[in-house]
Structures are given as structure tokens and as C-alpha cells.
Design an enzyme around this catalytic site. Structure first.
Site, PDB file in Angstrom:
ATOM      1  N   SER A   1       0.849  -1.205   0.000  1.00 26.85           N
ATOM      2  CA  SER A   1       0.000   0.000   0.000  1.00 26.85           C
ATOM      3  C   SER A   1       0.878   1.247   0.000  1.00 26.85           C
ATOM      4  O   SER A   1       2.056   1.173  -0.383  1.00 26.85           O
ATOM      5  CB  SER A   1      -0.943  -0.030   1.198  1.00 26.85           C
ATOM      6  OG  SER A   1      -1.930   0.966   1.070  1.00 26.85           O
ATOM      7  N   ASN A   2       0.350   2.367   0.431  1.00 23.23           N
ATOM      8  CA  ASN A   2       1.127   3.614   0.493  1.00 23.23           C
ATOM      9  C   ASN A   2       0.643   4.440   1.689  1.00 23.23           C
ATOM     10  O   ASN A   2      -0.237   4.013   2.431  1.00 23.23           O
ATOM     11  CB  ASN A   2       1.002   4.390  -0.825  1.00 23.23           C
ATOM     12  CG  ASN A   2      -0.444   4.669  -1.167  1.00 23.23           C
ATOM     13  OD1 ASN A   2      -1.150   5.337  -0.420  1.00 23.23           O
ATOM     14  ND2 ASN A   2      -0.912   4.120  -2.285  1.00 23.23           N
TER      15      ASN A   2
END
Ligand code: CTP
Length: 399
Positions: free
Chosen positions: A208-209
Site C-alpha cells: 500500500s502507500n
């Protein structure tokens, strides 16, 4: 213009309190029903009798009425209000509002209010310029309150400077303009994407981020406040949309986000893509946990995720407005322009993360709006709630 609106007028103890009577008259003339709430010290500056005569309602200033024991509910008042206007707002009340010091009826009503709040500061110029006042006003602004800036001029101390409460007509006009603005997008439908996507590796791990969704949620709230019906397609975030005109569609992965967007896009007039969609996903997701003991480190094969904005851009019909964000660290402007074209956007909001007051997780953002016709507008660093107003102003202008 304020016909049928319920306004709680909060009055605090400053010389400008005498002007609150004029403001009250203007609200009533504009069609509003006004309930006055005074702090105890405000009563030293203007009498409740004047204000109750003008509003046609008893003034509230204590938690209960001493001779009858009648309880004044700040919660009911907070819910009754379509707007709360605190004019004048002294440094003391602003400080209490900023820090939740709920020791009087006015501040408790403020903390219970779900409606938009307008604050018109009034004080001496040095108090106004003190770092604590500046910081407290900034806090109120960040909480989403509308600050009606004081004016320059002669003050009660006979000093000349910034600190005079805005004129009653200016305050009334600001409240009227707010309610007029609420109608701007009435009947329009909007789609907003927000947050990160999570791409599953195995049942307990993902790629993810750092996106927190703050920018997208602020835009969804702003669109809803201006009258639009909003569908918010959101990746996993810790936020909750508050406005009743926002329908939240929670998704996890980029593919799910695309599917949800494709389902809603044909019906909307406006689509704003703020999500930080993961560019890649794992080619084949493990159905059980990848074990460490007794295994070599796995090699993850990644495949490209669909570009949601570009997919919607290709399907866009005349009259639909598609807005994208561009997060760039290098060659920002050129890259943003390229994205605008590639994704068939009507405008792109360029932001450059600096880890301090712009980008992922921060409360503020510094943006540049680049339109399809090539024109470019720079904006100052400001809270994401206010950035959202700038973006929605641009949408309203272009619709
Ligand atoms: N976007 C999208 N789907 C993707 C990637 C991006 O809808 N798979 C949208 C974002 O929501 C944003 C815009 O496209 O509105 C630009 O996103 P950004 O991450 O800056 O750009 P990318 O297209 O991913 O390009 P790059 O990673 O090369 O900068």
C-alpha cells in the site's frame, strides 16, 4: 435570503457587542429565526432585554434559569442551529473554543453544534497579533470554522490597527453567501475516490502507500456542503464521512475501486480522483499465509493495476467534469500536464509532497491547478479543508 434558517448568535464580552444588536436585526430582516446566547461578561456590554426584544426569544446565558430551575440544553440548541455565529468573539472565547474549555453556555453550545460556525473576532490590535491568538484562530480555521476577518481601524483603546469586528452587514453577507453557496451544486451528482488501495500478498500482508484520505474526504464534504449528492469510493482509512449527502462505498484493492467507479461514473456530473491507487498488485495472491521458517524469501511478481482515472477519462461524455490529482516530486508541472492529457482530465491538481506541510498525512497542502486549456493557478499552503474549497470553486466555475 436566510428565510427559515435557525441562527444561534453567540455574543461575548467586548465593546463590539453593541453592534451585535444591529447584526441580530439584519439576520431577522433576512428571514432568520435567531436565538441569542451570551457569555456572562457580554451582559456587561449589552443588556439581554435589548436582544430578547429584537429576537423575540429569551436570551440564554446560564445553564439553568435561577428562579425557575429550568435547564437550558446546549445540545438541543446546537442541533437546532443551521448556523452559529459568534460576534464579537473575544480572545478569551476564541481560546476556549480552540481548546474545548466548556465553562459557559456559549462554548458548550459551540462544542455541540453540528452546523457551520462563523467567528468574527474583535479585540485590541496587540491581542489580535499575539502568537496565542493567531494560533487559536488557526486552530478554529482547521476545525472547519469560518473566520470573518476583523477590519483595520480605530479601536476602543483609540489605537489604530487590525482588531475591529467586521461590520454587521459584512457578517450577515458572509452567512447569506454561505447558504447561497449550499445551493450551488444542488441536483448535481459527484463521485470522489479517496485514500490508498491495499493489494493483498497473502491473507495477512499487503502492499500500500501512506495516503490517509484527508484530501479526498475534505473534497467530498465540500461538494456535499454545496448541495451535491456524493458517492465516496474509499480505500481503507481511519476517517468517517459526516455529511448526510455522502454515501460511502468502501473498497480495498485498485480493481475493486475501478469496479465501484465504473458502476457510478455514468450517473455523475463530477468525478474527482484523489485516491492514491497502488500502481501494482501481486500477480498471484497466496491463499494462505506465506511462511518464513523453512522457506527462502519469496519473490513477488507484480502486475500493473488499471488506471481508474484514465478509464473514466476514456468513457467521459460531454458535460461530465473529470478532475485528477498529480503527486509529483520531480519535473512536477510537465508531469502533471502529461497526466492531464493522458487521462483526459478537465483539470489536474498538482501537489508536491515535502513531508512537513504538504502531501500524505499532513493537514495542509500546497496546490497548483492546471486546466486542460493550459492555464495555471498557484495557491498558498493552507489546511486541506480550505484546499477543498479552492478545488470545488474551480469545479463550480467550470460546470
Ligand atoms: N489514478 C488512478 N488510478 C491509478 C493511478 C492513478 O485513478 N491506477 C489517479 C489518481 O487518483 C490521481 C491521478 O490518477 O487522480 C494521478 O495519480 P498519480 O499517482 O499521481 O499518477 P500515476 O498515474 O500513478 O502515475 P505515476 O505513478 O507515473 O506518477
Amino acid at each position: 435570503m436566510l428565510k427559515g434558517k435557525h441562527i444561534v448568535l453567540g455574543i461575548t464580552g467586548g465593546i463590539a457587542a453593541y453592534k451585535s444588536a444591529i447584526l441580530l436585526r439584519l439576520f431577522v430582516k433576512s428571514g432568520a429565526e435567531v436565538q441569542v446566547v451570551m457569555t456572562p461578561s457580554a451582559r456587561e456590554f449589552i443588556t439581554p432585554v435589548t436582544l430578547s426584544a429584537l429576537s423575540g426569544k429569551p436570551v440564554v446565558s446560564e445553564f439553568f434559569t435561577a428562579n425557575t430551575g429550568q435547564w437550558n440544553s446546549h445540545v438541543d440548541l446546537g442541533l437546532w442551529a443551521d448556523a452559529m455565529v459568534i460576534a464579537p468573539a473575544t480572545a478569551c472565547t476564541i481560546g476556549k473554543m480552540a481548546h474545548g474549555v466548556a465553562d459557559n453556555m456559549l462554548v458548550t453550545t459551540y462544542l455541540s453544534a453540528k452546523a457551520p460556525v462563523f467567528v468574527a473576532p474583535a479585540m485590541d490590535l496587540d491581542m489580535m497579533a499575539h502568537p496565542s491568538t493567531v494560533a487559536n484562530i488557526e486552530l478554529l480555521r482547521n476545525y472547519g470554522n469560518h473566520i470573518i476577518e476583523p477590519e483595520e481601524g480605530e479601536l476602543a483603546s483609540h489605537l489604530v490597527g487590525k482588531g475591529r469586528m467586521a461590520e454587521p452587514a459584512t457578517i450577515c453577507a458572509a452567512v447569506e453567501a454561505f447558504f447561497a453557496g449550499q445551493e450551488e451544486l444542488k441536483g448535481r451528482k459527484a463521485l470522489v475516490t479517496a485514500g490508498p488501495t491495499q493489494e493483498m500478498i497473502d491473507p495477512v500482508r499487503y502492499i500500500s502507500n501512506y495516503s490517509t484520505g484527508k484530501m479526498g474526504y475534505a473534497i467530498a464534504e465540500e461538494l456535499a456542503c454545496r448541495g451535491a449528492e456524493v458517492t465516496l469510493v474509499t480505500g481503507p482509512v481511519a476517517l468517517k464521512a459526516r455529511h448526510q449527502r455522502i454515501t460511502t462505498v468502501p473498497v480495498v484493492s485498485a480493481c475493486e475501486m475501478l469496479e465501484a467507479c465504473q458502476a457510478h461514473f455514468p450517473d455523475v456530473d463530477i468525478a474527482v480522483m484523489t485516491a492514491a491507487v497502488a500502481d501494482y498488485r501481486v500477480a498471484s495472491q497466496a491463499t494462505s499465509k506465506i511462511k518464513r521458517e523453512g522457506h527462502d524469501a519469496p519473490e513477488l511478481k507484480l502486475v500493473k493495476n488499471p488506471d481508474i482515472a484514465a478509464t473514466l477519462g476514456a468513457a467521459k461524455r460531454p458535460g461530465q467534469l473529470l478532475v485528477g490529482f498529480a503527486l509529483e516530486t520531480d519535473n512536477a508541472e510537465a508531469n502533471a500536464r502529461a497526466k492531464l492529457q493522458r487521462k483526459n482530465l478537465d483539470f489536474v491538481v498538482l501537489n508536491t509532497p515535502n513531508g512537513i506541510d504538504s502531501g500524505f498525512g499532513t493537514d495542509n497542502n500546497t496546490i497548483t491547478i492546471i486546466k486542460a486549456d493550459g492555464t495555471l493557478s498557484h495557491y498558498d499552503n493552507k489546511p486541506k479543508t480550505l484546499v477543498a474549497r479552492d478545488v470545488v470553486d474551480q469545479i463550480v466555475t467550470m460546470l
